[in-house]
Design a protein around this motif. Structure first.
Motif: not given
Length: 649
Positions: A7, A9, A12-13, A15-16, A75, A102-104, A109, A111
């Protein structure tokens, strides 16, 4: 350790952060439109209050957020989408790269990389994708913007019956459809492929389909696309040069991130890329017997762990000093200058003296008015005379705040006001004029430079006004504001106007000043300057955050060129727009007879005067010492902008 289960990290950050940026930008556009419409927070906004560019941008952002809400697997990160599309278009993987899974929004987080089909990437593909994207992020490569793909999605593969029917039609009935269908159901691959090819060719001829099945893609028509592609293949070549060491490094980093044989662990693609570059620079290979230790040392340097960092390897990342400034400029101190300037202009017009003369006539019984509102106001003014600000006290206030001559010589006057005020007014005027010239003759770069000169002039003036708005100045300005309102009410009373045969208060002032005060002044000039001063100070107070920021748009030229209609109850003197500011600056220059050459001269940047953010007390012995020095008695020689080469009259 399964590399395909790792995963990431920071993906994910990434994208968030992009989703948050889109939402904040959408809110910003709506707030701007609501402010033009005069609506409050949460108020409805009509499309007419958006410019053409803002409307297009808002629609695109709203559609993007709607797509993400309906289809969470979509995304919006421009960098990832651009890299994904290049991996797919150039057939760099066995299959199409999809969006991470996966969730952001989780507290921790992370993915995983997935194919478009939802399957996991194989080990080498997972390493190559993660490292290439990490290198792009580490190098701060600017991606092209994203676009929304409105094309219909390609249908799923045909059923066995559809494939058999298509094959029978192509062979003109020479093949038994039932037998072919049975063969397809029995996984007869050649027949299925043949039938699928027939249907695909037919559909492709009729419709342009979205081949990747994603609604959000990189904009390949944007000028940034070829630049990003060049950086992408450079990063891809660097990734290839790190094989097979990169696979072992990723596995060890995943173990450091909590990875086990069952789970893949958590890794940052940027740290992965930086560690690989550190190891390559030190000549570490996959056969190094202490590879784990080498990776830990490189990771410590990347994360700035320990005290043994080499100075040349430590990046410089200074804090934003503007974010640690706590109320350096007080907006209320600036706003109170509006009533002070208005009162000063009315004093120049002799309005205060006119009212005192009318009061004197009423006391002597020579003013032909009877029982009514005018008599009550005059009586109240006579009773409150000892408590009102006197003419000398007003002169002291003008000297302290605007450097106007005529006050107590012992008062420390604002000697920088005249210069700073005229520089800001000239900078605004020159910037707006330059915008039109740049559109016709030059590129947009000189305008950006002019904007920073205007920002500096605004910052210097705002700091100066804030510095001279402390102490009793605030309360004196409030009292002056009430004094001006009561004076206007008195001079506009029908009985007072009738006694002097005047149609409005300005004719009353002109008549009394001419007959009793040695001559009248040009009332239209001074009331225009009073209004312009109130508008300029209100704009500075309302936009102090934009002024103090080193970057960003200071003047909305769309609002200047095409101002929105002002809503009922909104006044330019309290809530001025950018158009109101520009109009006030031009009027100030016109009414003070400031020439274009003088405007050009004053709009040029100069060193800011020495100003503290708030008053600093000087010891008594220092003040006494300064008073003994010739020319240092605390007086001032500056003059107001209204006297910039112009007559008092």
């Amino acid at each position: 350790m399964t590399l395909s289960n790792i995963r990431y990290r920071d993906l994910a950050h990434l994208e968030f952060t992009e989703r948050t940026r889109l939402q904040e930008r959408l809110n910003q556009l709506d707030r701007s439109a609501r402010s033009r419409a005069g609506a409050g927070v949460g108020g409805a906004t009509d499309a007419v209050y958006y410019s053409v560019e803002e409307k297009a941008e808002r629609d695109r952002i709203a559609r993007t957020l709607a797509i993400i809400t309906v289809t969470p697997k979509e995304w919006a990160s421009p960098l990832y989408l651009a890299a994904r599309d290049l991996f797919t278009e150039r057939n760099l993987l066995i299959g199409h790269l999809g969006n991470p899974d996966g969730s952001v929004l989780d507290e921790s987080p992370g993915v995983t990389l997935r194919m478009a089909s939802g399957d996991r990437l194989n080990g080498p593909s997972a390493v190559g994708c993660a490292l290439t994207i990490g290198l792009l992020i580490s190098d701060a490569v600017e991606p092209p913007p994203i676009v929304i793909d409105d094309r219909p999605r390609r249908p799923e593969a045909p059923t066995a019956a559809e494939a058999a029917a298509a094959l029978k039609a192509r062979t003109q009935g020479q093949i038994d459809a039932a037998a072919v269908e049975a063969d397809i159901i029995a996984n007869q691959t050649p027949a299925e492929q043949e039938a699928a090819a027939v249907l695909a060719a037919k559909l492709e001829a009729e419709t342009k389909f979205d081949n990747d099945r994603f609604a959000l893609n990189a904009d390949k028509d944007d000028p940034q696309w070829p630049l990003f592609a060049r950086a992408f293949f450079k990063a891809l070549g660097e990734t290839e040069s790190y094989k097979p060491l990169s696979a072992r490094v990723l596995g060890i980093l995943a173990q450091e991130g909590g990875g086990t044989s069952a789970s893949g662990g958590i890794v940052d693609v940027v740290e992965f890329a930086k560690v690989m570059r550190q190891l390559a620079a030190r000549g570490v290979t996959e056969h190094d017997p202490q590879l784990g230790r080498r990776i830990s040392e490189a990771l410590d340097k990347v994360q700035n762990v320990g005290v043994g960092d080499v100075t040349s390897e430590i990046g410089i990342d200074l804090p934003d000093l503007d974010t640690v400034s706590d109320a350096e400029v007080v907006s209320d101190n600036i706003r109170l200058m509006g009533p002070v300037i208005c009162a000063a202009m009315l004093d120049e017009l002799k309005a205060f003296q006119v009212v005192d003369k009318i009061l004197e006539s009423a006391q002597n019984g020579t003013l032909p008015i009877g029982k009514g509102a005018a008599g009550q106001m005059l009586y109240r003014r006579w009773k409150e005379s000892p408590n009102r600000i006197s003419e000398g006290e007003r002169a002291d206030l003008y000297a302290m705040t605007m450097g106007q001559p005529g006050g107590n010589p012992a008062i420390q006057g604002n000697t920088d006001f005249n210069d700073l005020w005229l520089r800001f007014v000239s900078s605004v005027s020159n910037f707006v004029r330059q915008q039109d010239v740049d559109k016709l003759l030059r590129a947009a770069i000189p305008s950006a430079t002019g904007a920073q000169q205007m920002r500096k002039a605004a910052r210097d003036l705002a700091t100066n006004l804030s510095l001279h708005g402390y102490g009793m100045t605030y309360y004196a300005a409030l009292e002056l504001q009430g004094e001006v309102k009561s004076m206007i009410q008195l001079l506009s009373d029908p009985e007072i106007r009738g006694a002097y045969g005047a149609r409005d208060m300005w004719q009353v002032i002109d008549q009394v000043a001419t007959t009793d005060l040695g001559g009248a002044r040009t009332s239209s000039r001074y009331r225009t300057l009073a209004t312009c001063g109130a508008i300029i100070t209100a704009w500075l107070a309302n936009n102090i955050e934009k002024i103090m920021r080193p970057m960003g748009v200071l003047l909305d030229m769309m609002d200047v060129r095409s101002p929105m209609p002002r809503t009922a109850g909104s006044k330019a003197t309290s809530n001025p727009t950018d158009y109101d500011l520009v109009n006030a600056c031009e009027l100030w220059l016109a009414d003070t007879a400031t020439t274009d050459s003088r405007v050009d001269e004053m709009s040029q940047p100069r060193m800011s005067p020495v100003m503290t953010s708030k008053p600093v007390q000087m010891p008594a012995f220092a003040r006494e010492f300064m008073d003994e020095i010739p020319g240092m008695t605390g007086g001032f020689s500056g003059a107001m902008g209204v006297r910039n080469g112009a007559s008092r009259h």
